[in-house]
Design a protein around this motif. Structure first.
Motif, short mmCIF file in Angstrom:
data_model
loop_
_atom_site.label_atom_id
_atom_site.label_comp_id
_atom_site.label_asym_id
_atom_site.label_seq_id
_atom_site.Cartn_x
_atom_site.Cartn_y
_atom_site.Cartn_z
N GLN A 36 68.60 60.40 18.93
CA GLN A 36 69.65 59.96 19.84
C GLN A 36 69.53 58.47 20.14
OE1 GLN A 36 72.18 61.43 20.71
NE2 GLN A 36 73.03 60.19 22.35
N ASP B 39 76.84 65.98 34.55
CA ASP B 39 77.62 65.59 33.39
C ASP B 39 77.98 64.11 33.52
OD1 ASP B 39 77.72 68.13 32.19
OD2 ASP B 39 79.29 68.74 33.57
N GLN B 40 78.02 63.46 32.38
CA GLN B 40 78.31 62.02 32.39
C GLN B 40 79.31 61.69 31.28
OE1 GLN B 40 74.75 59.53 32.42
NE2 GLN B 40 73.53 61.30 33.06
N GLU C 48 80.84 58.32 25.20
CA GLU C 48 79.55 58.99 25.14
C GLU C 48 79.53 60.07 26.22
OE1 GLU C 48 74.79 57.76 25.26
OE2 GLU C 48 76.37 56.23 25.41
N ASN C 49 79.36 61.32 25.83
CA ASN C 49 79.44 62.43 26.76
C ASN C 49 78.11 63.16 26.85
OD1 ASN C 49 82.46 62.44 27.24
ND2 ASN C 49 82.41 62.68 25.02
N TYR C 50 77.61 63.30 28.06
CA TYR C 50 76.42 64.12 28.32
C TYR C 50 76.89 65.38 29.03
CZ TYR C 50 73.54 59.97 27.45
OH TYR C 50 72.94 58.88 26.88
N HIS D 235 71.41 66.49 23.62
CA HIS D 235 71.67 65.06 23.75
C HIS D 235 73.16 64.83 23.81
CE1 HIS D 235 72.74 65.14 19.52
NE2 HIS D 235 71.53 65.59 19.22
N SER D 236 73.56 63.60 23.99
CA SER D 236 74.97 63.29 24.16
C SER D 236 75.73 63.42 22.85
CB SER D 236 75.13 61.87 24.69
OG SER D 236 74.62 60.95 23.75
#
Length: 295
Positions: A61, A150-151, A173-175, A181-182
């Motif tokens: 990542q 969540d990000q 970029e999504n977490y 991982h994202s």
């Protein structure tokens, strides 16, 4: 002393998004252990295996992100024309961190068309928050781990700001909770600043060129995959996915790069998202009135 042989499979399936890809299998390893190993809790063994997989994925990542951040902006001619603005929202359940492009309307009031389009399509934070809070389905690389925040992080790379062409790579970029991982998603925005028009596949390439561009993308993937390149684990783009992502291209220097989300042509762990085609190989498919925009 009695010897116990335990056979471990060296190849573990890390990503669920790659299907039926030709890969060479690593032979099983044969490892000798003592009798105490018979009494090891299987759950403990699985913990260490998962931990090693997780560490490998986290290293991958970091490399993915470094490679993406390392994509340079086209610095010449952008000063004063393209500005960076930001939105930051930090809550208990989510984090939004947006850095986005804004065309300077003091230079040309007509740039408002671009800015309004961007705000409408990408800066609706209320909609994004609802999507994040309601999204319980993990598409790939899932693990059964406790929930965390969540990000969504949005940033961009300016690929061209010359010859009246503004070409921008927007990456998200999504977490997501439960993911190792994202994931990365991409949008490409091409704008003719002189005529104040957005450029899409259908008005940039000649009519009926979809099949030729599609074949050229897959030929590029095939050539890279079988020359020992980093695309070794990847597969060809499907016709359906091409129609979905055909507008996802940016123009820079002497290349046109098509960007695809995680798991479209490569497993997430590879960090490969784009197919780069030299303009010299695709010029004959570009409409004549747009060739003046090329660098």
């Amino acid at each position: 002393m009695k010897t116990i042989i335990i056979i471990f499979f060296a190849l573990l399936s890390i990503s669920s998004c790659k299907q039926q890809v030709d890969e060479e299998k690593t032979p099983p390893q044969i490892i000798g252990v003592d009798e105490d190993a018979m009494h090891t809790n299987p759950a403990d063994s699985m913990y260490f295996i998962n931990k090693k997989i997780q560490e490998k994925q986290l290293r991958s990542q970091l490399l993915k992100k470094e490679g993406l951040i390392g994509v340079e902006n086209s610095i010449p001619a952008i000063q004063g024309l393209v500005e960076s603005k930001s939105i930051y929202k930090d809550a208990d359940d989510y984090l939004l961190d947006y850095t986005y492009p804004y065309l300077n309307e003091r230079i040309d009031p007509g740039y408002q068309k671009f800015n309004d389009f961007f705000a409408k399509n990408y800066l609706n934070t209320e909609r994004t928050i609802n999507e994040i809070l309601e999204d319980n389905e993990i598409i790939c690389d899932t693990l059964s781990i406790p929930r965390f925040r969540d990000q969504r992080i949005i940033n961009y790379k300016l690929k061209s700001a010359q010859n009246n062409l503004i070409s921008i790579l927007l990456y998200k970029e999504n977490y997501y909770s439960g993911m190792l991982h994202s994931t990365y998603m991409f949008d490409c925005i091409n704008y003719d600043s002189k005529n104040q028009e957005f450029i899409y596949f259908d008005n940039f390439f000649i009519e009926g060129s979809e099949k030729m561009v599609y074949d050229l993308i897959n030929k590029t993937i095939f050539d890279k995959r079988y020359t020992g390149d980093v695309y070794a684990d990847c597969w060809q783009l499907s016709a359906d996915d091409f129609m979905i992502y055909k507008n996802n291209f940016v123009i820079s220097e002497n290349n046109i790069a098509f960007y695809l989300d995680d798991c479209i042509i490569c497993p997430a762990y590879t960090g490969e998202y784009k197919v780069v085609i030299p303009i010299s190989q695709i010029t004959h498919l570009i409409r004549s009135h747009h060739k003046s925009l090329l660098l």
